[in-house]
Scaffold this motif. Structure first.
Motif, PDB file in Angstrom:
ATOM      1  N   PRO A   1       0.848  -1.195   0.000  1.00 47.46           N
ATOM      2  CA  PRO A   1       0.000   0.000   0.000  1.00 47.46           C
ATOM      3  C   PRO A   1       0.884   1.246   0.000  1.00 47.46           C
ATOM      4  O   PRO A   1       2.049   1.164   0.398  1.00 47.46           O
ATOM      5  N   PRO A   2       0.370   2.395  -0.417  1.00 46.87           N
ATOM      6  CA  PRO A   2       1.199   3.596  -0.468  1.00 46.87           C
ATOM      7  C   PRO A   2       1.573   4.084   0.931  1.00 46.87           C
ATOM      8  O   PRO A   2       0.720   4.110   1.825  1.00 46.87           O
ATOM      9  N   PRO A   3       2.835   4.436   1.151  1.00 45.73           N
ATOM     10  CA  PRO A   3       3.227   5.020   2.436  1.00 45.73           C
ATOM     11  C   PRO A   3       2.761   6.470   2.522  1.00 45.73           C
ATOM     12  O   PRO A   3       2.179   7.003   1.566  1.00 45.73           O
ATOM     13  N   LYS A   4       3.029   7.103   3.639  1.00 43.85           N
ATOM     14  CA  LYS A   4       2.585   8.480   3.833  1.00 43.85           C
ATOM     15  C   LYS A   4       3.563   9.510   3.265  1.00 43.85           C
ATOM     16  O   LYS A   4       3.272  10.699   3.252  1.00 43.85           O
ATOM     17  N   VAL A   5       4.738   9.031   2.830  1.00 44.50           N
ATOM     18  CA  VAL A   5       5.775   9.950   2.337  1.00 44.50           C
ATOM     19  C   VAL A   5       6.294   9.468   0.993  1.00 44.50           C
ATOM     20  O   VAL A   5       6.149   8.297   0.632  1.00 44.50           O
ATOM     21  N   ASP A   6       6.919  10.377   0.252  1.00 44.79           N
ATOM     22  CA  ASP A   6       7.591  10.007  -0.985  1.00 44.79           C
ATOM     23  C   ASP A   6       8.948   9.389  -0.652  1.00 44.79           C
ATOM     24  O   ASP A   6       9.482   9.556   0.449  1.00 44.79           O
ATOM     25  N   SER A   7       9.491   8.676  -1.618  1.00 42.88           N
ATOM     26  CA  SER A   7      10.742   7.957  -1.413  1.00 42.88           C
ATOM     27  C   SER A   7      11.767   8.386  -2.458  1.00 42.88           C
ATOM     28  O   SER A   7      11.500   9.207  -3.331  1.00 42.88           O
ATOM     29  N   ALA A   8      12.955   7.801  -2.340  1.00 44.02           N
ATOM     30  CA  ALA A   8      14.019   8.074  -3.302  1.00 44.02           C
ATOM     31  C   ALA A   8      14.939   6.865  -3.375  1.00 44.02           C
ATOM     32  O   ALA A   8      15.040   6.078  -2.430  1.00 44.02           O
ATOM     33  N   ILE A   9      15.595   6.722  -4.521  1.00 40.16           N
ATOM     34  CA  ILE A   9      16.641   5.715  -4.652  1.00 40.16           C
ATOM     35  C   ILE A   9      17.941   6.345  -4.180  1.00 40.16           C
ATOM     36  O   ILE A   9      18.357   7.397  -4.686  1.00 40.16           O
ATOM     37  N   LEU A  10      18.563   5.731  -3.204  1.00 44.75           N
ATOM     38  CA  LEU A  10      19.822   6.215  -2.643  1.00 44.75           C
ATOM     39  C   LEU A  10      20.919   5.231  -3.032  1.00 44.75           C
ATOM     40  O   LEU A  10      20.851   4.046  -2.691  1.00 44.75           O
ATOM     41  N   HIS A  11      21.911   5.716  -3.757  1.00 48.69           N
ATOM     42  CA  HIS A  11      23.015   4.855  -4.204  1.00 48.69           C
ATOM     43  C   HIS A  11      24.308   5.348  -3.556  1.00 48.69           C
ATOM     44  O   HIS A  11      24.704   6.505  -3.722  1.00 48.69           O
ATOM     45  N   LEU A  12      24.940   4.465  -2.811  1.00 45.79           N
ATOM     46  CA  LEU A  12      26.154   4.798  -2.070  1.00 45.79           C
ATOM     47  C   LEU A  12      27.314   3.947  -2.571  1.00 45.79           C
ATOM     48  O   LEU A  12      27.170   2.732  -2.753  1.00 45.79           O
ATOM     49  N   VAL A  13      28.447   4.597  -2.777  1.00 44.23           N
ATOM     50  CA  VAL A  13      29.676   3.883  -3.114  1.00 44.23           C
ATOM     51  C   VAL A  13      30.669   4.141  -1.979  1.00 44.23           C
ATOM     52  O   VAL A  13      31.248   5.227  -1.896  1.00 44.23           O
ATOM     53  N   PRO A  14      30.833   3.176  -1.076  1.00 48.52           N
ATOM     54  CA  PRO A  14      31.705   3.391   0.081  1.00 48.52           C
ATOM     55  C   PRO A  14      33.145   3.711  -0.318  1.00 48.52           C
ATOM     56  O   PRO A  14      33.688   3.142  -1.271  1.00 48.52           O
ATOM     57  N   HIS A  15      33.736   4.640   0.428  1.00 48.15           N
ATOM     58  CA  HIS A  15      35.133   4.998   0.198  1.00 48.15           C
ATOM     59  C   HIS A  15      36.046   3.890   0.711  1.00 48.15           C
ATOM     60  O   HIS A  15      35.816   3.332   1.792  1.00 48.15           O
ATOM     61  N   ALA A  16      37.097   3.602  -0.052  1.00 50.74           N
ATOM     62  CA  ALA A  16      38.096   2.643   0.429  1.00 50.74           C
ATOM     63  C   ALA A  16      38.869   3.227   1.607  1.00 50.74           C
ATOM     64  O   ALA A  16      39.254   2.524   2.541  1.00 50.74           O
ATOM     65  N   GLN A  17      39.071   4.551   1.562  1.00 49.54           N
ATOM     66  CA  GLN A  17      39.728   5.291   2.635  1.00 49.54           C
ATOM     67  C   GLN A  17      38.916   6.550   2.907  1.00 49.54           C
ATOM     68  O   GLN A  17      38.227   7.054   2.016  1.00 49.54           O
ATOM     69  N   PRO A  18      38.984   7.101   4.131  1.00 47.93           N
ATOM     70  CA  PRO A  18      38.238   8.339   4.396  1.00 47.93           C
ATOM     71  C   PRO A  18      38.609   9.438   3.403  1.00 47.93           C
ATOM     72  O   PRO A  18      39.767   9.533   2.983  1.00 47.93           O
ATOM     73  N   PRO A  19      37.650  10.262   3.011  1.00 49.39           N
ATOM     74  CA  PRO A  19      37.914  11.307   2.025  1.00 49.39           C
ATOM     75  C   PRO A  19      38.683  12.496   2.592  1.00 49.39           C
ATOM     76  O   PRO A  19      39.079  13.395   1.843  1.00 49.39           O
ATOM     77  N   VAL A  20      38.864  12.510   3.910  1.00 49.66           N
ATOM     78  CA  VAL A  20      39.611  13.580   4.571  1.00 49.66           C
ATOM     79  C   VAL A  20      40.605  12.951   5.541  1.00 49.66           C
ATOM     80  O   VAL A  20      40.444  11.807   5.971  1.00 49.66           O
ATOM     81  N   ASP A  21      41.646  13.711   5.875  1.00 47.64           N
ATOM     82  CA  ASP A  21      42.708  13.223   6.762  1.00 47.64           C
ATOM     83  C   ASP A  21      42.258  13.348   8.214  1.00 47.64           C
ATOM     84  O   ASP A  21      42.057  14.457   8.711  1.00 47.64           O
ATOM     85  N   VAL A  22      42.079  12.214   8.875  1.00 48.25           N
ATOM     86  CA  VAL A  22      41.607  12.231  10.265  1.00 48.25           C
ATOM     87  C   VAL A  22      42.509  11.370  11.140  1.00 48.25           C
ATOM     88  O   VAL A  22      43.088  10.384  10.667  1.00 48.25           O
ATOM     89  N   PRO A  23      42.644  11.733  12.431  1.00 52.25           N
ATOM     90  CA  PRO A  23      43.399  10.876  13.352  1.00 52.25           C
ATOM     91  C   PRO A  23      42.759   9.498  13.469  1.00 52.25           C
ATOM     92  O   PRO A  23      43.434   8.488  13.565  1.00 52.25           O
ATOM     93  N   SER A  24      41.430   9.485  13.452  1.00 51.78           N
ATOM     94  CA  SER A  24      40.635   8.262  13.490  1.00 51.78           C
ATOM     95  C   SER A  24      39.192   8.660  13.211  1.00 51.78           C
ATOM     96  O   SER A  24      38.805   9.817  13.435  1.00 51.78           O
ATOM     97  N   PRO A  25      38.358   7.717  12.733  1.00 55.39           N
ATOM     98  CA  PRO A  25      36.936   8.048  12.579  1.00 55.39           C
ATOM     99  C   PRO A  25      36.303   8.485  13.899  1.00 55.39           C
ATOM    100  O   PRO A  25      35.457   9.383  13.917  1.00 55.39           O
ATOM    101  N   GLU A  26      36.745   7.876  15.011  1.00 56.74           N
ATOM    102  CA  GLU A  26      36.178   8.230  16.316  1.00 56.74           C
ATOM    103  C   GLU A  26      36.451   9.690  16.653  1.00 56.74           C
ATOM    104  O   GLU A  26      35.569  10.399  17.158  1.00 56.74           O
ATOM    105  N   ALA A  27      37.672  10.155  16.368  1.00 50.71           N
ATOM    106  CA  ALA A  27      38.015  11.552  16.645  1.00 50.71           C
ATOM    107  C   ALA A  27      37.205  12.503  15.761  1.00 50.71           C
ATOM    108  O   ALA A  27      36.735  13.556  16.209  1.00 50.71           O
ATOM    109  N   PHE A  28      37.033  12.119  14.497  1.00 52.64           N
ATOM    110  CA  PHE A  28      36.249  12.931  13.569  1.00 52.64           C
ATOM    111  C   PHE A  28      34.812  13.061  14.042  1.00 52.64           C
ATOM    112  O   PHE A  28      34.253  14.170  14.111  1.00 52.64           O
TER     113      PHE A  28
END
Length: 280
Positions: free
Chosen positions: A187-214
């Motif tokens: 049945p139709p939901p109450k909201v519109d939707s979208a196709i979301l396409h993600l291509v995960p990065h092999a490495q973070p796109p920015v220089d960080v000490p760690s993801p946790e610190a970021f």
């Protein structure tokens, strides 16, 4: 079997004595045009093993199995396996796992890509798990609420930009190939939707000490987004104001700015500055 015809889908469910469950957020895509857009975005080949979460009645599952080398579907609703067994009977490259996708160890499946019309009520935890998966998936193609897609792709200084935008863009290149109106579902939901396409990065796109610190900086900044950065970071990171001020000055970020103006590189620069021994 053409399950994009609502009458045929409804007849299938009735044969099995089923009614759709609000608990599981079940809304089945019944528009072939948009179904084909999802599959096209995923760019499947016979070398791919696809993870599908929430196959429902198998509308999308059939399209995936026709194109991929293998498809593994995870379904929590115990009423649906008999339906799926009927719908997928002709496909030897498909298997079903009856489990909670949030608790199941996906790394055991050998999946290269994710393609799914996910239950909207568990979108956030699923996205976190998918993007933090190691090794990363080659791509993730999902049907999500339009609001989620808008936030995922949002740029700094826009109304939709926030902590979700930062999280998604840190982990992946974000694309929204198409919008999907609510009328494309049964049945139709109450909201519109979208196709979301993600291509995960092999490495973070920015220089960080760690993801946790970021993300410590990101959470603090967006946790009190009405405050200017000096106050939000001091409070959110439980650090003295003079340390935060020094980090802001060292990175050239105006202490009076707010979180929604920060680019990923600026968050990363603040994370580096605050991780420096001189900042403690």
């Amino acid at each position: 079997m053409e399950l994009t015809r609502p009458s045929e889908l409804k007849a299938l469910l009735e044969r099995h004595g089923l009614q759709l469950s609000r608990r599981f957020g079940q809304h089945f895509l019944v528009d072939r045009n948009h179904l084909e857009k999802i599959v096209a975005a995923a760019a499947l080949t016979h070398d791919d093993t696809v993870l599908e979460i929430g196959p429902g009645a198998g509308v999308l599952t059939r399209e995936l199995a026709a194109r991929a080398g293998a498809v593994v579907s995870i379904e929590l609703d115990r009423n649906l396996p008999p339906v799926l067994a009927e719908v997928m009977a002709e496909f030897s490259n498909w298997r079903l796992i009856e489990a909670d996708a949030l608790k199941y160890d996906w790394s055991t499946l050998g999946a290269t890509k994710v393609v799914a019309n996910i239950p909207y009520n568990i979108t956030s935890p699923l996205l976190v798990r998918m993007l933090e998966q190691r090794p990363p998936f080659a791509s993730i193609t999902l049907l999500v609420q339009k609001e989620v897609a808008d936030r995922a792709k949002a740029a700094p200084d826009s109304d939709a930009y926030g902590s979700l935008s930062v999280f998604m863009q840190f982990y992946a290149a974000v694309h929204v190939p198409a919008l999907v109106p609510r009328g494309a579902f049964f049945p139709p939901p109450k909201v519109d939707s979208a196709i979301l396409h993600l291509v995960p990065h092999a490495q973070p796109p920015v220089d960080v000490p760690s993801p946790e610190a970021f993300f410590a900086v990101s959470r603090a900044a967006f946790g009190q987004r009405r405050k200017v950065l000096l106050g939000a970071l001091s409070h959110g990171m439980d650090r003295p104001r003079d340390q935060i001020l020094a980090a802001l000055e060292a990175t050239g970020v105006d202490p009076q700015r707010r979180a929604e103006t920060l680019h990923l590189e600026e968050i990363a620069a603040l994370a580096r500055a605050l991780a420096s021994p001189t900042a403690s």
